[in-house]
Design an enzyme around this catalytic site. Structure first.
Site, short mmCIF file in Angstrom:
data_model
loop_
_atom_site.label_atom_id
_atom_site.label_comp_id
_atom_site.label_asym_id
_atom_site.label_seq_id
_atom_site.Cartn_x
_atom_site.Cartn_y
_atom_site.Cartn_z
CG HIS A 111 -0.64 -0.74 2.29
ND1 HIS A 111 0.12 0.18 3.53
CD2 HIS A 111 -1.64 -1.40 3.22
CE1 HIS A 111 0.49 -0.21 4.43
NE2 HIS A 111 -1.07 -1.63 4.87
CG ASP A 153 -9.29 4.45 0.13
OD1 ASP A 153 -9.01 5.34 -0.45
OD2 ASP A 153 -9.80 4.44 0.94
CB ILE A 165 -10.14 8.19 1.76
CG1 ILE A 165 -11.36 8.42 1.42
CG2 ILE A 165 -10.19 8.70 3.47
CD1 ILE A 165 -12.30 7.10 1.69
CG ASP A 188 -5.20 -2.47 3.82
OD1 ASP A 188 -5.52 -3.27 4.61
OD2 ASP A 188 -4.52 -1.68 3.94
N GLY A 243 -7.63 0.38 7.27
CA GLY A 243 -8.04 0.32 5.74
C GLY A 243 -8.77 0.99 5.35
#
Length: 394
Positions: free
Chosen positions: A225, A257, A259, A283, A318
């Site tokens: 990530h 996402d 975010i 994730d 997550g």
């Protein structure tokens, strides 16, 4: 449906391994792709079950999510067959046909229980659901400085002997390990993973650029990530992020996402890394596909609202990102093509996990892991190994 019959998805745009067919068809027989061509080449057989659509519908290979903890109130750390079955049944709704059951930093006993369970499940799973193609061990061999939502009390130094025990417990199904290679014994574990054909991924790491370079020399080939849980970019110290941008040896995960990293940072990463090395992941947590509320992650309460999952102190914990939303977001943020998306959701993860001979693209002879998208890129149908696993309701 007669087991001897074939399914033909007809008059669609087919994103096959080597070309995109605008007026195409694809034939599925006995779990495999048996024909791909243009509609004028199709010769109907007596047992063919034809699904006729229109070229605005797109057929792509099913996504392979190499980093997913849970969905629909199930988590890999639950350590039950029911939890993995729930994940496998739910994920085709978002276009995922294969995934790595992903653990997290917990007590040795809890990790081992999850590994034993996942290993046993992999041996017994059915064709009707998304396939667990292995296990992603995320932690506990990470940096306390970059714990993120991983519980710091259970973080420990990389340990080859312990990993060997865990791999045995998992029946040899651990395929990817997230670790901080700068920690004591980190390079030793990285080398061991490489020797045993397990992907060593740098993540939750405070490593410098030089330390990441050492890890690549030892066998690391993946970044967990991007942006999150790592030393960032500085003009005198490129860090893990700089290495992800610059080192062609690395496949790089990204949570798109909007975010975990702003859309502009997704575009920056995409422009630098390109679809040749990027892998889209979710994730996601057990809260995905559920209502807003408070859920559990490794014994910690996680608060979920609409788009975001956080711990009590506001730490991101997550995601609740669905794979088809990752696809839409990435195309919006980067202006990439659907061909690029296929690379990032299917081809690259299949190659990284050494599965490209059977998965990761639409090609005759490969597993019939197929997703049909409509003109809005919503999932209309998902086939897992030739079985219709999801169909959108009108």
């Amino acid at each position: 449906m007669d087991t001897h019959s074939s399914i033909i998805i007809y008059n669609v745009t087919v994103y096959s391994e080597n070309q995109t067919l605008k007026n195409g068809y694809i034939k599925l027989t006995n779990k495999k792709i048996t024909e791909i061509g243009e509609i004028h080449q199709y010769v109907r057989q007596p047992n063919d079950h034809v699904i006729e659509l229109s070229p605005s519908y797109k057929v792509i290979p099913g996504a392979i999510d190499v980093h997913i903890h849970g969905v629909n109130n199930a988590d890999a750390m639950d350590g039950t067959a029911e939890a993995l079955k729930t994940m496998a049944r739910t994920l085709p709704k978002e276009g995922t046909t294969s995934f790595l059951a992903t653990t997290m930093t917990q007590s040795n006993e809890a990790v081992e229980k999850a590994l034993r369970n996942a290993g046993a499940y992999i041996e017994e799973q059915t064709d009707a659901d998304a396939e667990v193609v292995g296990i992603h061990l995320e932690g506990p061999f990470i940096s306390p400085k970059r714990a993120g939502a991983q519980p710091p009390t259970h973080i420990q130094d990389p340990n080859v002997a312990l990993f060997q025990e865990w791999q045995k417990a998992a029946g040899g199904h651990i395929k990817l390990v997230t670790l901080a290679p700068e920690q004591p014994n980190g390079l030793a574990l990285t080398s061991y993973l490489k020797e045993t054909n397990v992907v060593a991924s740098i993540g939750h790491s405070d490593g410098t650029y030089d330390q990441v370079s050492e890890a690549i020399e030892a066998g690391a080939s993946h970044i967990t990530h991007l942006y999150n849980g790592m030393r960032g970019l500085h003009h005198r110290e490129p860090g893990v992020l700089g290495a992800a941008y610059l080192r062609d040896e690395l496949f790089v995960e990204l949570i798109t996402d909007g975010i975990h990293c702003r859309p502009e940072m997704v575009k920056l990463a995409y422009d630098q890394i390109t679809s040749e090395r990027m892998i889209l992941i979710t994730d996601s947590l057990r809260a995905k596909w559920l209502k807003n509320g408070t859920y559990d992650l490794g014994g910690q309460p996680v608060h979920v609202n609409d788009t975001t999952a956080t711990l009590a102190d506001g730490t991101l914990a997550g995601s609740i990102l669905k794979m088809n939303d990752a696809i839409k977001n990435t195309m919006s943020f980067t202006n990439c093509s659907l061909e690029d998306i296929v690379k990032m959701t299917a081809e690259n993860p299949a190659k990284q996990l050494n599965l490209f001979d059977t998965k990761g693209s639409l090609k005759v002879g490969k597993d019939a892991d197929i997703v049909v998208l409509n003109e809005n890129l919503d999932v209309e149908m998902t086939f897992c190994r030739g079985t219709l696993s999801f169909q959108k309701e009108d």
